[in-house]
Write an enzyme that holds these catalytic residues in place. Structure first.
Site, PDB file in Angstrom:
ATOM      1  N   ASP A  47      42.902  55.563  77.157  1.00 22.62           N
ATOM      2  CA  ASP A  47      43.671  56.388  76.240  1.00 22.62           C
ATOM      3  C   ASP A  47      42.717  57.458  75.686  1.00 22.62           C
ATOM      4  O   ASP A  47      41.489  57.330  75.802  1.00 22.62           O
ATOM      5  CB  ASP A  47      44.223  55.509  75.113  1.00 22.62           C
ATOM      6  CG  ASP A  47      44.845  56.307  74.000  1.00 22.62           C
ATOM      7  OD1 ASP A  47      45.707  57.157  74.283  1.00 22.62           O
ATOM      8  OD2 ASP A  47      44.446  56.112  72.838  1.00 22.62           O
ATOM      9  N   ILE A  48      43.265  58.493  75.077  1.00 17.80           N
ATOM     10  CA  ILE A  48      42.409  59.551  74.524  1.00 17.80           C
ATOM     11  C   ILE A  48      42.217  59.391  73.013  1.00 17.80           C
ATOM     12  O   ILE A  48      41.153  58.996  72.554  1.00 17.80           O
ATOM     13  CB  ILE A  48      42.972  60.949  74.849  1.00 17.80           C
ATOM     14  CG1 ILE A  48      42.890  61.201  76.356  1.00 17.80           C
ATOM     15  CG2 ILE A  48      42.177  62.025  74.103  1.00 17.80           C
ATOM     16  CD1 ILE A  48      43.393  62.572  76.778  1.00 17.80           C
ATOM     17  N   ASP A  49      43.239  59.712  72.240  1.00 22.06           N
ATOM     18  CA  ASP A  49      43.090  59.751  70.779  1.00 22.06           C
ATOM     19  C   ASP A  49      42.809  58.370  70.208  1.00 22.06           C
ATOM     20  O   ASP A  49      43.573  57.430  70.408  1.00 22.06           O
ATOM     21  CB  ASP A  49      44.361  60.330  70.153  1.00 22.06           C
ATOM     22  CG  ASP A  49      44.601  61.762  70.601  1.00 22.06           C
ATOM     23  OD1 ASP A  49      43.878  62.647  70.144  1.00 22.06           O
ATOM     24  OD2 ASP A  49      45.513  61.971  71.422  1.00 22.06           O
ATOM     25  N   LYS A  57      53.316  53.970  79.538  1.00 18.08           N
ATOM     26  CA  LYS A  57      52.101  54.175  80.318  1.00 18.08           C
ATOM     27  C   LYS A  57      52.020  53.152  81.451  1.00 18.08           C
ATOM     28  O   LYS A  57      51.515  53.458  82.535  1.00 18.08           O
ATOM     29  CB  LYS A  57      50.870  54.056  79.423  1.00 18.08           C
ATOM     30  CG  LYS A  57      50.704  55.176  78.416  1.00 18.08           C
ATOM     31  CD  LYS A  57      49.403  54.997  77.640  1.00 18.08           C
ATOM     32  CE  LYS A  57      49.251  56.017  76.545  1.00 18.08           C
ATOM     33  NZ  LYS A  57      47.981  55.874  75.798  1.00 18.08           N
ATOM     34  N   ASN A  71      51.875  53.032  71.626  1.00 14.41           N
ATOM     35  CA  ASN A  71      52.308  53.343  72.993  1.00 14.41           C
ATOM     36  C   ASN A  71      51.403  52.716  74.046  1.00 14.41           C
ATOM     37  O   ASN A  71      51.572  52.973  75.242  1.00 14.41           O
ATOM     38  CB  ASN A  71      52.383  54.857  73.205  1.00 14.41           C
ATOM     39  CG  ASN A  71      51.037  55.545  73.013  1.00 14.41           C
ATOM     40  OD1 ASN A  71      50.135  55.023  72.358  1.00 14.41           O
ATOM     41  ND2 ASN A  71      50.897  56.737  73.570  1.00 14.41           N
ATOM     42  N   ASP A 110      44.600  52.192  71.655  1.00 10.35           N
ATOM     43  CA  ASP A 110      44.561  51.924  70.209  1.00 10.35           C
ATOM     44  C   ASP A 110      45.913  52.099  69.524  1.00 10.35           C
ATOM     45  O   ASP A 110      46.041  51.768  68.352  1.00 10.35           O
ATOM     46  CB  ASP A 110      43.550  52.873  69.534  1.00 10.35           C
ATOM     47  CG  ASP A 110      44.082  54.285  69.405  1.00 10.35           C
ATOM     48  OD1 ASP A 110      44.183  54.793  68.280  1.00 10.35           O
ATOM     49  OD2 ASP A 110      44.423  54.881  70.444  1.00 10.35           O
ATOM     50  N   GLY A 143      49.440  59.698  75.953  1.00  4.35           N
ATOM     51  CA  GLY A 143      50.726  60.279  75.619  1.00  4.35           C
ATOM     52  C   GLY A 143      50.684  61.793  75.701  1.00  4.35           C
ATOM     53  O   GLY A 143      51.725  62.455  75.720  1.00  4.35           O
TER      54      GLY A 143
END
Length: 257
Positions: free
Chosen positions: A9-11, A184, A210, A207, A44
């Site tokens: 994931d990114i954020d 995802k 989603n 985290d 996302g």
């Protein structure tokens, strides 16, 4: 288990509160690539939101828009757009209640309300370029995700659309609107099938709300220490905070570095 692929994931996972990739995380990803372990972004976000991060980390495969748009080594391999009739119903319902919408395609995104404070607040929190203004964008382009701007107490106004759509809150005034059944995990399943890799051979870091399906689907699901409390029960392991070596410590737990 000899894991072959890792989804990030990114954020709150790959990037910290300042939207920067911690140096130790970037170094760990280089180590993975040196060991021929495939690294993939699973977010996302739309592709145009994370290209600088992907380029900096030399990652060419991604599961974007919460699984609705999947790319393998630069080539799209899966698309799951929201049906036009479903979008029309959402547009009408949101208009009734004065809730602005942001429509996300695979190459651009546009709002149906100019300079709305809720849109400015939510999108600015991502530290990305603001959407353009084009209320009719959804009528001409494939839309893979929508930002619906409303407070939590107004979510019930969209209950009649939940057979066709899925709502996931990511901001106090904004939700991701996905195609029904979208997640995802669906995108990851398609990418793994394309690559010939079993889910048991995959690791995923996340985290947010989603990320529930993703962490449950892979062989080893790792939640960041800063994760939403509702996510942690879906993880096999909870690592440290994103700014405290979370990625590195999770990869060490997986035996990958």
């Amino acid at each position: 288990m000899a894991y072959k692929i890792v989804f990030f994931d990114i954020d709150g996972t790959l990037v910290d509160e300042d939207k920067q990739v911690p140096p130790d995380a970037a170094k760990a990803i280089r180590e993975l690539k040196d060991k021929d372990i495939i690294t993939v972004i699973a977010t996302g976000r739309a592709p145009y939101f994370f290209q600088p991060i992907a380029e900096a980390l030399d990652i060419q495969s991604y599961v974007s828009l919460n699984g609705a748009y999947v790319v393998s080594e630069g080539t799209p391999v899966f698309k799951h757009a929201i049906p036009r009739a479903t979008l029309a119903a959402l547009v009408n319902r949101a208009a009734e209640h004065g809730h602005p919408l942001v429509f996300q395609g695979c190459q651009g995104y546009f709002c149906n309300t100019a300079d709305h404070p809720a849109v400015l607040d939510s999108v600015n929190s991502l530290k990305v370029e603001l959407p353009g203004f084009n209320p009719a964008f959804w009528e001409t382009d494939d839309i893979f995700q929508v930002f619906l701007h409303c407070e939590a107490e107004d979510e019930h106004r969209y209950e009649q659309l939940l057979n066709e759509l899925r709502l996931i809150r990511w901001h106090k005034s904004a939700l991701d609107v996905l195609p029904s059944g979208g997640s995802k995990a669906i995108g990851i399943k398609e990418l793994l099938a394309h690559m010939g890799i079993a889910p048991e051979e995959a690791v995923a870091f996340g985290d947010g709300l989603n990320d529930k399906e993703m962490l449950s689907f892979v062989g080893l699901g790792i939640a960041m220490g800063n994760s939403h409390d509702e996510l942690k029960p879906f993880a096999d392991y909870v690592t440290s905070h994103v700014g405290e070596g979370g990625v590195v410590n999770g990869l060490r737990y997986a035996g990958l570095i």
